[in-house]
Design an enzyme around this catalytic site. Sequence first.
Site, PDB file in Angstrom:
ATOM      1  N   TYR A 142       1.038  -1.178  -0.019  1.00  0.00           N
ATOM      2  CA  TYR A 142      -0.049   0.051   0.017  1.00  0.00           C
ATOM      3  C   TYR A 142       0.625   1.319  -0.054  1.00  0.00           C
ATOM      4  CZ  TYR A 142      -3.859   3.130   1.569  1.00  0.00           C
ATOM      5  OH  TYR A 142      -4.788   4.360   1.808  1.00  0.00           O
ATOM      6  N   LYS A 170      -1.553  -1.504  -3.921  1.00  0.00           N
ATOM      7  CA  LYS A 170      -2.548  -0.483  -3.953  1.00  0.00           C
ATOM      8  C   LYS A 170      -2.001   0.854  -3.780  1.00  0.00           C
ATOM      9  CE  LYS A 170      -5.926   1.867  -0.688  1.00  0.00           C
ATOM     10  NZ  LYS A 170      -6.632   1.711   0.841  1.00  0.00           N
TER      11      LYS A 170
END
Length: 299
Positions: A142, A170
């Site tokens: 992320y 992400k």
Amino acid sequence: MAPTSTPHVPFGRILTAMVTPFTGDGSLDLDGAQRLASHLVDAGNDGLIVNGTTGESPTTTDEEKSALVRAVVEAVGDRAHVVAGVGTNDTRHSVELARAAADAGAHGLLTVTPYYNKPPQEGLYQHFTTVADATELPVMLYDIPGRSGVPINTETMVRLAEHPRIVANKDAKGDLGRASWAIATTGLAWYSGDDMLNLPLLSVGAVGFVSVVGHLVTPELRALVEAHTGGDVAKATEIHQRLLPVFTGMFRTQGVITSKAALDAQGLPGGPLRLPLVGLAAAEFEQLRKDLAAGGVQI
């Protein structure tokens, strides 16, 4: 048993970063979490992120995190990917959370860039690989430098992609140029972590979304993805443009705050927030109502 996946789309295409419902006294609402998870999967989510920032992970205990994973897996784990957030700025703590999430039945792990202590790229590499080594679960990185203070450089992404369990990223970096290069050079499955950039990231090779607005518009997000992957870019663009007021309204302030306000207004589990987050003022709620209505969502 986790739902089926492919290396290209390891966690499905639409995942909502789920809020953590609390009861009126501020304690964990596991029944509400199961009802909300079922609602979101019924709406079309392929997976759910639990214990992410939108799940108020900074203010939930390790025990609450494990209990939440167990409850959501019990509710929807046979038909949706349950991905547990385990990111902290302490590698040892993240390893502990990763192992606990695996023990609780999670299907994958979400690991945010360590925040505040601003490690160098080698520190990021060692952090992420250490967490990935801790379990047999697939890992989604992320990358959100606006919160963490440090981006994952493309060169570091390339190195991380060599790890057999680091399979996805992400992307909340907000840089389509860097995303284009990283997608082309890493082979990672790329997920938009910024709802306003869902369609632009699809256009450069993303496979799906980790969404906050998925709490409200999962069917529309699925239609957008299916239009784009089916070659109907004009339809995908039309859906994207129709959702612009929703994207705007949900991020006028922190997305947890607006998500819980909207869920509560719809009679779905949300509940109060834990400080330092606070609820919307009356004027802010009315603005949210107007924004959502402009995008076809009634609360």
